[in-house]
Design a protein around this motif. Sequence first.
Motif, PDB file in Angstrom:
ATOM      1  N   PHE A  79       0.882  -1.146   0.083  1.00 42.22           N
ATOM      2  CA  PHE A  79      -0.160   0.049  -0.083  1.00 42.22           C
ATOM      3  C   PHE A  79       0.979   1.296   0.018  1.00 42.22           C
ATOM      4  CE2 PHE A  79      -2.637  -3.325   1.883  1.00 42.22           C
ATOM      5  CZ  PHE A  79      -3.781  -3.132   1.191  1.00 42.22           C
ATOM      6  N   THR A  80       1.349   1.512  -1.113  1.00 40.94           N
ATOM      7  CA  THR A  80       2.423   2.800  -1.276  1.00 40.94           C
ATOM      8  C   THR A  80       1.649   3.982  -1.048  1.00 40.94           C
ATOM      9  OG1 THR A  80       1.879   2.634  -3.597  1.00 40.94           O
ATOM     10  CG2 THR A  80       3.788   1.278  -2.763  1.00 40.94           C
ATOM     11  N   PHE A  81       0.710   3.965  -1.286  1.00 41.79           N
ATOM     12  CA  PHE A  81      -0.080   5.549  -0.874  1.00 41.79           C
ATOM     13  C   PHE A  81      -0.967   5.311   0.529  1.00 41.79           C
ATOM     14  CE2 PHE A  81       0.203   6.134  -5.280  1.00 41.79           C
ATOM     15  CZ  PHE A  81       0.784   7.628  -5.428  1.00 41.79           C
ATOM     16  N   GLY A  82      -0.435   4.351   1.262  1.00 42.83           N
ATOM     17  CA  GLY A  82      -1.475   3.833   2.534  1.00 42.83           C
ATOM     18  C   GLY A  82      -2.754   3.633   2.261  1.00 42.83           C
ATOM     19  N   LEU A  83      -3.738   4.150   3.038  1.00 46.71           N
ATOM     20  CA  LEU A  83      -5.095   4.015   3.112  1.00 46.71           C
ATOM     21  C   LEU A  83      -5.817   4.969   2.598  1.00 46.71           C
ATOM     22  CD1 LEU A  83      -5.403   1.093   5.813  1.00 46.71           C
ATOM     23  CD2 LEU A  83      -5.263   0.731   3.162  1.00 46.71           C
ATOM     24  N   ARG A  84      -5.357   6.097   1.998  1.00 44.75           N
ATOM     25  CA  ARG A  84      -5.617   7.338   1.750  1.00 44.75           C
ATOM     26  C   ARG A  84      -7.129   7.553   1.000  1.00 44.75           C
ATOM     27  NH1 ARG A  84      -2.109  10.895   3.561  1.00 44.75           N
ATOM     28  NH2 ARG A  84       0.086  10.354   3.550  1.00 44.75           N
ATOM     29  N   ARG A  85      -7.262   6.399   0.102  1.00 47.91           N
ATOM     30  CA  ARG A  85      -8.521   6.193  -0.776  1.00 47.91           C
ATOM     31  C   ARG A  85      -9.734   5.716   0.119  1.00 47.91           C
ATOM     32  NH1 ARG A  85      -7.972   5.374  -7.105  1.00 47.91           N
ATOM     33  NH2 ARG A  85      -6.842   7.263  -6.511  1.00 47.91           N
ATOM     34  N   VAL A  86      -9.644   5.378   1.480  1.00 45.65           N
ATOM     35  CA  VAL A  86     -10.578   5.038   2.334  1.00 45.65           C
ATOM     36  C   VAL A  86     -11.619   6.026   2.542  1.00 45.65           C
ATOM     37  CG1 VAL A  86     -11.211   4.425   4.595  1.00 45.65           C
ATOM     38  CG2 VAL A  86      -9.474   2.959   3.408  1.00 45.65           C
ATOM     39  N   GLU A  87     -11.113   7.364   2.548  1.00 47.85           N
ATOM     40  CA  GLU A  87     -11.876   8.486   2.640  1.00 47.85           C
ATOM     41  C   GLU A  87     -12.655   8.793   1.598  1.00 47.85           C
ATOM     42  OE1 GLU A  87      -9.285  11.752   5.206  1.00 47.85           O
ATOM     43  OE2 GLU A  87      -8.952  11.913   2.956  1.00 47.85           O
ATOM     44  N   ILE A  88     -12.529   8.468   0.280  1.00 50.01           N
ATOM     45  CA  ILE A  88     -13.403   8.459  -0.938  1.00 50.01           C
ATOM     46  C   ILE A  88     -14.471   7.307  -0.803  1.00 50.01           C
ATOM     47  CG2 ILE A  88     -13.434   8.405  -3.195  1.00 50.01           C
ATOM     48  CD1 ILE A  88     -11.755  10.775  -2.026  1.00 50.01           C
ATOM     49  N   LEU A  89     -14.144   6.376  -0.244  1.00 44.51           N
ATOM     50  CA  LEU A  89     -15.047   5.085  -0.063  1.00 44.51           C
ATOM     51  C   LEU A  89     -16.131   5.662   0.867  1.00 44.51           C
ATOM     52  CD1 LEU A  89     -12.939   1.856   0.115  1.00 44.51           C
ATOM     53  CD2 LEU A  89     -14.529   2.467  -1.565  1.00 44.51           C
ATOM     54  N   SER A  90     -15.796   6.335   2.041  1.00 45.06           N
ATOM     55  CA  SER A  90     -16.390   6.846   3.085  1.00 45.06           C
ATOM     56  C   SER A  90     -17.637   7.633   2.470  1.00 45.06           C
ATOM     57  CB  SER A  90     -15.694   7.524   4.088  1.00 45.06           C
ATOM     58  OG  SER A  90     -16.607   8.115   4.971  1.00 45.06           O
ATOM     59  N   ALA A  91     -16.825   8.601   1.607  1.00 45.73           N
ATOM     60  CA  ALA A  91     -17.858   9.498   0.931  1.00 45.73           C
ATOM     61  C   ALA A  91     -18.911   9.169  -0.082  1.00 45.73           C
ATOM     62  CB  ALA A  91     -16.976  10.661  -0.151  1.00 45.73           C
ATOM     63  N   GLN A  92     -18.572   7.969  -0.735  1.00 47.50           N
ATOM     64  CA  GLN A  92     -19.395   7.204  -1.750  1.00 47.50           C
ATOM     65  C   GLN A  92     -20.601   6.417  -0.816  1.00 47.50           C
ATOM     66  OE1 GLN A  92     -18.168   3.928  -4.467  1.00 47.50           O
ATOM     67  NE2 GLN A  92     -18.210   5.654  -5.638  1.00 47.50           N
ATOM     68  N   VAL A  93     -20.253   5.793   0.231  1.00 44.07           N
ATOM     69  CA  VAL A  93     -21.436   5.311   1.091  1.00 44.07           C
ATOM     70  C   VAL A  93     -22.168   6.235   1.553  1.00 44.07           C
ATOM     71  CG1 VAL A  93     -21.608   4.045   3.430  1.00 44.07           C
ATOM     72  CG2 VAL A  93     -19.716   3.341   1.908  1.00 44.07           C
ATOM     73  N   ASN A  94     -21.599   7.677   1.850  1.00 49.64           N
ATOM     74  CA  ASN A  94     -22.668   8.490   2.407  1.00 49.64           C
ATOM     75  C   ASN A  94     -23.516   8.948   1.467  1.00 49.64           C
ATOM     76  OD1 ASN A  94     -21.777   8.964   5.052  1.00 49.64           O
ATOM     77  ND2 ASN A  94     -20.132  10.234   4.541  1.00 49.64           N
ATOM     78  N   GLY A  95     -23.243   9.172   0.040  1.00 44.75           N
ATOM     79  CA  GLY A  95     -24.005   9.427  -1.016  1.00 44.75           C
ATOM     80  C   GLY A  95     -25.050   8.221  -1.098  1.00 44.75           C
ATOM     81  N   ILE A  96     -24.664   7.124  -1.311  1.00 42.72           N
ATOM     82  CA  ILE A  96     -25.583   5.952  -1.424  1.00 42.72           C
ATOM     83  C   ILE A  96     -26.478   6.141  -0.357  1.00 42.72           C
ATOM     84  CG2 ILE A  96     -25.776   3.513  -1.487  1.00 42.72           C
ATOM     85  CD1 ILE A  96     -22.969   3.368  -2.908  1.00 42.72           C
ATOM     86  N   THR A  97     -26.096   6.206   0.953  1.00 43.26           N
ATOM     87  CA  THR A  97     -27.058   6.178   1.998  1.00 43.26           C
ATOM     88  C   THR A  97     -27.935   7.317   1.792  1.00 43.26           C
ATOM     89  OG1 THR A  97     -25.374   5.678   3.394  1.00 43.26           O
ATOM     90  CG2 THR A  97     -27.410   6.491   4.332  1.00 43.26           C
TER      91      THR A  97
END
Length: 312
Positions: A79-97
């Motif tokens: 994970f050379t960028f760490g887990l930074r894209r988890v934030e985008i997953l969170s935003a997507q879950v909020n949008g779907i909700t």
Amino acid sequence: MAHDHAHHDHSISPNADRRWLITALSLIVVFMVGEVIVGLIAESLALLSDAAHMLTDAAAIVLALIAMRLAARPPKGNFTFGLRRVEILSAQVNGITLWVLAAVFVVEAIDRFRNPPDVAGGLVLATAVVGIGVNALATWAISRADRRSLNVEGAFQHLLNDLFAFIATAVAGAIVLFTGWARADAIATLLVAISMAWAGWGLLRDSWRVFLEAAPRGLDVARIDGDLHAVDGVVDVHDLHVWEVTSGFPNLSAHLLLAKDQDCHTRREEIAALLAERYGIRHTTLQVDHAQERLIDPADLRPGVAREATPH
């Protein structure tokens, strides 16, 4: 081949943001419990829908806090960028909700409009007025965090829509109280559902741009390409890519060919500084080579045409 990896803080003040999110979460949870009780007593769908939305607000903030914690972990192993894209997953879950809730409230509102129950307008109005105050404070708290992060923006949109919901509910409660027209409660719910669907679309659109590795909103790739071609000594630019790892973390990579008399190291540093200053792109990977002399024919210098290069 020469590369430039400009180092900077890729995160968006997660420690400072966390404090504001926890403040908003505390306000939301305390009020939500009271609203459920009053909504059941008053038989108000608008109040119950607000309470359900506040539950998703709380969940959205908790999800944002978890994503923020994960994204702050340093790069490790594969994970050379760490887990930074988890934030985008969170935003997507909020949008779907937000979309799911909007659909549920539309169905319930239509049913209530056909068969309106007796709504206690006074209780609805009083609770909604208190809710406006609580949500205004919670929304203000999250607005103090950095909303360039889609993760924070997702939580903010939940709270902002809940604030709109309470305003609509207060209006509906006043109408029911002073006119007795119970269908105002269902209409307020429909308006809230439309607002939720619109906010959800914005989050989904922006998060998908990140997942599809489109250029960040506000950055014109054609203009960047033109500026790179305009740098003194640059013969050609190709394989230009601009994307985001997560919100607030733009990246650029490109292959540049220079005239034979140019110093690759000097030009690389100049171009990296230009990209940082003019476009805010501080994480760049630039391959800089000398073009073969036969390729420096003006008739052959057309953007987008592949050219041979001699390694520098």
